[in-house]
Design an enzyme around this catalytic site. Structure first.
Site, PDB file in Angstrom:
ATOM      1  N   HIS A   1       3.220 103.003   7.804  1.00 24.97           N
ATOM      2  CA  HIS A   1       4.148 103.760   8.644  1.00 24.97           C
ATOM      3  C   HIS A   1       3.375 104.946   9.224  1.00 24.97           C
ATOM      4  CE1 HIS A   1       7.711 101.588   7.090  1.00 24.97           C
ATOM      5  NE2 HIS A   1       6.971 101.506   5.994  1.00 24.97           N
TER       6      HIS A   1
ATOM      7  N   ARG B   1       4.624 106.713  11.928  1.00 26.22           N
ATOM      8  CA  ARG B   1       5.683 107.662  12.310  1.00 26.22           C
ATOM      9  C   ARG B   1       5.702 108.075  13.774  1.00 26.22           C
ATOM     10  NH1 ARG B   1       8.420 106.193   7.969  1.00 26.22           N
ATOM     11  NH2 ARG B   1       7.893 107.288   6.043  1.00 26.22           N
TER      12      ARG B   1
ATOM     13  N   ASP C   1      11.389  96.503   8.957  1.00 26.54           N
ATOM     14  CA  ASP C   1      11.110  97.163   7.686  1.00 26.54           C
ATOM     15  C   ASP C   1      11.815  98.509   7.597  1.00 26.54           C
ATOM     16  OD1 ASP C   1       9.655  97.256   5.138  1.00 26.54           O
ATOM     17  OD2 ASP C   1       8.794  99.046   6.039  1.00 26.54           O
TER      18      ASP C   1
ATOM     19  N   HIS D   1       6.372  94.020   0.437  1.00 22.35           N
ATOM     20  CA  HIS D   1       6.418  94.762  -0.833  1.00 22.35           C
ATOM     21  C   HIS D   1       7.242  94.093  -1.942  1.00 22.35           C
ATOM     22  CE1 HIS D   1      10.016  96.084   1.214  1.00 22.35           C
ATOM     23  NE2 HIS D   1       9.421  97.038   1.895  1.00 22.35           N
TER      24      HIS D   1
ATOM     25  N   ASP E   1       2.188 100.004   2.219  1.00 16.37           N
ATOM     26  CA  ASP E   1       3.482 100.591   2.571  1.00 16.37           C
ATOM     27  C   ASP E   1       3.353 102.107   2.653  1.00 16.37           C
ATOM     28  OD1 ASP E   1       6.140 100.877   3.243  1.00 16.37           O
ATOM     29  OD2 ASP E   1       6.926 100.435   1.250  1.00 16.37           O
TER      30      ASP E   1
END
Length: 443
Positions: A67, A69, A159, A239, A312
């Site tokens: 991620h 962002r 996700d 995950h 993750d």
């Protein structure tokens, strides 16, 4: 921070002396013009020599689940800061999840992310497209447009939100077949996890926290492997965290379903017992599970049931974690610590060799994501993308090890083995002798 200038592709050749490719016997590796030109050959005139004695050479790591962002949540991370964290962790490529603002559900947004990654220069940033518009689970996003865009998106995921509607999931699986794409599912039944705060079990009962049952993950995986089998499409499970999930994937693969799965470093090492201190650093989705689950996912990774390790990586600003447990955000940063945690949990325990680490952290994620030019073996004529890793030191993991914008690591203060010494991506040095190269050095 290093200001190294001569590591860029097309610059002066570099001889890395004594590297142990995938942990094997020492070799001398020559890089020139962005390629590996020789193993044990003579270095060309003017080559810079690097003493890499004892360092393990792994293909440049590839993370299928991060991620970054940006756009929209730059207080947590940007593509630049996340790319720096990735390079520091030994990565050459990362796949960026779409839960940004705006959501990466159009060709325009994924192309913007690709361009920002190219501008940063540390790693290849491969966008992942949302499965549904706004990740709301109501109608399919522009999958074909993202696939045919300059970003060439091949992985699609909501996700952070499960594609809970079976009809929409079926349609997504059918759609991506036309361009060899894959749907990466966040397996979490939303009804079974309403208000959930941690893994459901004895510890949650003792702490008085709402439980997050394993069946909420396992039921979605079971449904989706049957859908993937029915339509003949590729499914990837994000995950994976429970013993039951490992068994479902094992059953599906034995049945011939085209399914792959990932496990995070933190689910390989940490357990729900850490929640007893109510430290929000340990709040994550899916939650930390039982010791029995940790053993099961380790065994699943070792026997090939689980295909890859993906971090993750989920950065958050300080205020999102410096609060009471119930109000804290889910997520942990993990790029800088990943290979060290894998060494501790899998290599030092004898469950994986370094060649296996190359497979689960480089070759397999690149293959699943259909990312050409990454995850390639370290051999003459191949792209010069590799990390040189020293497995020998062991020291506490600290804030100084973090190169991104956020510090919500679950490993702060924990002793971890190993250290990334060099990261090279297509001939470009991004980490030199343990120091991140600055932007001027990447120009």
């Amino acid at each position: 921070m290093s200001t190294l200038h001569d590591g860029a592709a097309g610059g002066a050749p570099v001889l890395y002396r004594g590297v142990r490719i995938n942990g094997d016997d020492p070799r001398d590796l020559v890089v020139e013009g962005g390629l590996i030109t020789s193993l044990d050959g003579d270095a060309p005139a003017g080559a810079r020599s690097v003493d890499a004695d004892g360092l393990i050479a792994l293909p440049g790591l590839v993370d299928l689940h991060v991620h970054l962002r940006e756009p929209g949540f730059e207080a947590s991370e940007t593509i630049l800061t996340g790319s720096r964290a990735a390079a520091a962790g030994g990565y050459s490529a990362v796949f960026a999840m779409p839960n940004t603002s705006p959501v990466a559900d159009t060709a325009g947004v994924v192309e913007q992310e690709l361009a920002l990654g190219e501008s940063a220069g540390y790693v290849h940033v491969q966008p992942i497209g949302a499965v549904t518009v706004g990740q709301r689970g109501e109608r399919l996003a522009e999958l074909g447009a993202m696939a045919s865009s300059r970003a060439r998106v091949r992985v699609f995921s909501d996700d952070g939100s499960c594609v809970w509607d079976p009809l929409i999931m079926r349609r997504a699986l059918e759609y991506v077949k036309s361009f060899d794409g894959v749907v990466a599912q966040h397996a979490q039944d939303p009804r079974l996890t309403e208000g959930a705060q941690m893994n459901e079990g004895t510890v949650s009962a003792e702490l008085g926290l709402a439980g997050w049952p394993a069946v909420a993950e396992e039921s979605i995986i079971a449904r989706d492997v049957l859908l993937a089998e029915h339509v003949g499409s590729r499914l990837h499970v994000c995950h994976l965290s429970t013993a039951g999930s490992v068994e479902i994937i094992r059953w599906a693969k034995a049945r011939g379903v085209d399914v792959t799965a990932e496990v995070t470093p933190h689910h390989l090492l940490l357990t729900e017992e850490l929640v007893r201190g109510y430290d929000p650093r340990y709040k994550v989705n899916p939650p930390l599970r039982r010791d029995e689950d940790v053993r099961a996912v380790r065994e699943g990774l070792a026997d090939g049931t689980i295909d890859i390790v993906a971090t993750d990586h989920a950065p958050h600003p300080v205020e999102a974690k410096s609060c009471e447990w119930g109000a804290a955000a889910h997520g942990m940063v993990g790029l800088e610590s990943a290979v060290r945690v894998v060494q501790q949990s899998m290599v030092d325990t004898g469950m994986l060799g370094w060649g296996d680490v190359a497979r689960v952290m480089s070759a397999a994620p690149a293959r699943i994501g259909r990312l050409a030019g990454y995850g390639t073996a370290i051999e003459a004529g191949a792209p010069a993308s590799f990390t040189l890793y020293d497995p020998r030191p062991a020291r506490p993991f600290t804030v100084a090890d973090l190169r991104g914008r956020s510090v919500n690591s679950p490993y702060l203060g924990r002793e971890l083995p190993g250290e990334v010494r060099w990261t090279v991506t297509h001939g470009r040095i991004t980490v030199a002798d343990g120091e991140l190269v600055d932007l001027e050095g990447l120009a």
